[in-house]
Design a protein around this motif. Structure first.
Motif, PDB file in Angstrom:
ATOM      1  N   ASP A  72      -2.540  -0.499   3.649  1.00  0.00           N
ATOM      2  CA  ASP A  72      -1.994  -0.045   2.368  1.00  0.00           C
ATOM      3  C   ASP A  72      -0.755   0.807   2.614  1.00  0.00           C
ATOM      4  O   ASP A  72      -0.757   1.675   3.497  1.00  0.00           O
ATOM      5  CB  ASP A  72      -3.026   0.771   1.600  1.00  0.00           C
ATOM      6  N   ILE A  73       0.280   0.555   1.855  1.00  0.00           N
ATOM      7  CA  ILE A  73       1.544   1.276   1.998  1.00  0.00           C
ATOM      8  C   ILE A  73       1.629   2.326   0.892  1.00  0.00           C
ATOM      9  O   ILE A  73       1.697   1.981  -0.294  1.00  0.00           O
ATOM     10  CB  ILE A  73       2.748   0.318   1.941  1.00  0.00           C
ATOM     11  N   ALA A  74       1.604   3.591   1.300  1.00  0.00           N
ATOM     12  CA  ALA A  74       1.770   4.692   0.340  1.00  0.00           C
ATOM     13  C   ALA A  74       3.265   4.907   0.118  1.00  0.00           C
ATOM     14  O   ALA A  74       4.050   4.864   1.071  1.00  0.00           O
ATOM     15  CB  ALA A  74       1.130   5.964   0.886  1.00  0.00           C
ATOM     16  N   ALA A  82      13.002   7.072  -1.171  1.00  0.00           N
ATOM     17  CA  ALA A  82      11.566   6.822  -1.119  1.00  0.00           C
ATOM     18  C   ALA A  82      11.093   7.031   0.314  1.00  0.00           C
ATOM     19  O   ALA A  82      11.805   6.696   1.266  1.00  0.00           O
ATOM     20  CB  ALA A  82      11.248   5.402  -1.566  1.00  0.00           C
ATOM     21  N   VAL A  83       9.918   7.592   0.442  1.00  0.00           N
ATOM     22  CA  VAL A  83       9.277   7.748   1.740  1.00  0.00           C
ATOM     23  C   VAL A  83       8.018   6.909   1.699  1.00  0.00           C
ATOM     24  O   VAL A  83       7.245   6.990   0.740  1.00  0.00           O
ATOM     25  CB  VAL A  83       8.931   9.226   2.036  1.00  0.00           C
ATOM     26  N   ILE A  84       7.843   6.080   2.719  1.00  0.00           N
ATOM     27  CA  ILE A  84       6.634   5.268   2.791  1.00  0.00           C
ATOM     28  C   ILE A  84       5.869   5.614   4.063  1.00  0.00           C
ATOM     29  O   ILE A  84       6.454   6.053   5.056  1.00  0.00           O
ATOM     30  CB  ILE A  84       6.923   3.756   2.716  1.00  0.00           C
ATOM     31  N   ARG A  85       4.554   5.401   3.995  1.00  0.00           N
ATOM     32  CA  ARG A  85       3.717   5.653   5.174  1.00  0.00           C
ATOM     33  C   ARG A  85       2.555   4.669   5.144  1.00  0.00           C
ATOM     34  O   ARG A  85       1.971   4.413   4.089  1.00  0.00           O
ATOM     35  CB  ARG A  85       3.193   7.079   5.153  1.00  0.00           C
ATOM     36  N   TYR A  86       2.267   4.122   6.313  1.00  0.00           N
ATOM     37  CA  TYR A  86       1.137   3.200   6.412  1.00  0.00           C
ATOM     38  C   TYR A  86       0.687   3.100   7.869  1.00  0.00           C
ATOM     39  O   TYR A  86       1.409   3.465   8.790  1.00  0.00           O
ATOM     40  CB  TYR A  86       1.498   1.799   5.883  1.00  0.00           C
ATOM     41  N   ARG A  87      -0.518   2.623   8.015  1.00  0.00           N
ATOM     42  CA  ARG A  87      -1.082   2.368   9.333  1.00  0.00           C
ATOM     43  C   ARG A  87      -1.033   0.858   9.552  1.00  0.00           C
ATOM     44  O   ARG A  87      -1.300   0.093   8.620  1.00  0.00           O
ATOM     45  CB  ARG A  87      -2.513   2.884   9.369  1.00  0.00           C
ATOM     46  N   PRO A 101      -2.670  -4.421  22.289  1.00  0.00           N
ATOM     47  CA  PRO A 101      -2.737  -4.294  20.829  1.00  0.00           C
ATOM     48  C   PRO A 101      -3.196  -2.886  20.461  1.00  0.00           C
ATOM     49  O   PRO A 101      -4.082  -2.321  21.111  1.00  0.00           O
ATOM     50  CB  PRO A 101      -3.784  -5.332  20.421  1.00  0.00           C
ATOM     51  N   ALA A 102      -2.555  -2.326  19.457  1.00  0.00           N
ATOM     52  CA  ALA A 102      -2.868  -0.947  19.077  1.00  0.00           C
ATOM     53  C   ALA A 102      -2.539  -0.725  17.613  1.00  0.00           C
ATOM     54  O   ALA A 102      -1.882  -1.540  16.967  1.00  0.00           O
ATOM     55  CB  ALA A 102      -2.074   0.028  19.948  1.00  0.00           C
ATOM     56  N   GLU A 103      -2.994   0.423  17.125  1.00  0.00           N
ATOM     57  CA  GLU A 103      -2.701   0.853  15.762  1.00  0.00           C
ATOM     58  C   GLU A 103      -1.650   1.954  15.817  1.00  0.00           C
ATOM     59  O   GLU A 103      -1.654   2.783  16.734  1.00  0.00           O
ATOM     60  CB  GLU A 103      -3.969   1.380  15.091  1.00  0.00           C
ATOM     61  N   TYR A 104      -0.754   1.933  14.834  1.00  0.00           N
ATOM     62  CA  TYR A 104       0.333   2.901  14.743  1.00  0.00           C
ATOM     63  C   TYR A 104       0.463   3.375  13.300  1.00  0.00           C
ATOM     64  O   TYR A 104       0.248   2.605  12.367  1.00  0.00           O
ATOM     65  CB  TYR A 104       1.675   2.267  15.159  1.00  0.00           C
ATOM     66  N   TRP A 105       0.843   4.631  13.157  1.00  0.00           N
ATOM     67  CA  TRP A 105       1.281   5.146  11.863  1.00  0.00           C
ATOM     68  C   TRP A 105       2.783   4.905  11.784  1.00  0.00           C
ATOM     69  O   TRP A 105       3.505   5.123  12.762  1.00  0.00           O
ATOM     70  CB  TRP A 105       1.018   6.646  11.732  1.00  0.00           C
ATOM     71  N   HIS A 106       3.238   4.463  10.633  1.00  0.00           N
ATOM     72  CA  HIS A 106       4.666   4.249  10.393  1.00  0.00           C
ATOM     73  C   HIS A 106       5.083   5.111   9.211  1.00  0.00           C
ATOM     74  O   HIS A 106       4.424   5.101   8.171  1.00  0.00           O
ATOM     75  CB  HIS A 106       4.949   2.783  10.076  1.00  0.00           C
ATOM     76  N   THR A 107       6.163   5.831   9.391  1.00  0.00           N
ATOM     77  CA  THR A 107       6.764   6.614   8.316  1.00  0.00           C
ATOM     78  C   THR A 107       8.219   6.189   8.233  1.00  0.00           C
ATOM     79  O   THR A 107       8.929   6.203   9.242  1.00  0.00           O
ATOM     80  CB  THR A 107       6.660   8.124   8.582  1.00  0.00           C
TER      81      THR A 107
END
Length: 130
Positions: A72-74, A82-87, A101-107
């Motif tokens: 989900d993209i906040a 606009a600022v967006i953040r998602y995993r 393979p890994a998970e990342y937070w993106h801002t």
């Protein structure tokens, strides 16, 4: 959130998904207009890349995304910014080497320029392993 703001937030989410698809497909002609001329990426290891450095690395295959699946993209919308953040889950090859393979937070910050939303700053942070 008013309907106009919600509609604009949904538009920004779709632009981000389009940008990610273009990067996975290494479609630089589709990706370039979504990145501001003064775009800068801060990678998970702290390296700063300009738009041309980043897209050039993707075009040359030095950075090859195999999977980039955003959750989900906040969206925080403030006028023309606009600022967006998602995993997201990523699978990527970097200089020919598979990164596990890994998970990342993106801002990311987007700005509305010349009638279009485009990403200006992007930062990725690896999610710590539990």
């Amino acid at each position: 959130m008013t309907s106009d703001v919600q509609t604009e937030a949904d538009n920004i989410r779709e632009i981000e998904r389009t940008r990610l698809r273009a990067l996975v497909e290494a479609d630089i002609s589709a990706a370039k207009p979504l990145h501001a001329d003064d775009f800068q990426l801060i990678t998970p290891i702290g390296v700063a890349l300009s738009r041309d450095e980043y897209l050039g690395a993707v075009a040359a295959g030095h950075i090859k995304y195999r999977v980039w699946e955003p959750g989900d993209i906040a969206v925080r919308l403030h006028g023309p910014v606009a600022v967006i953040r998602y995993r997201a889950r990523l699978e990527v090859f970097f200089n020919g080497h598979a990164v596990p393979p890994a998970e990342y937070w993106h801002t990311d910050t987007y700005e509305h320029r010349e009638g279009e939303w485009m990403v200006v700053w992007s930062q990725a942070t690896a999610v710590g392993r539990q």
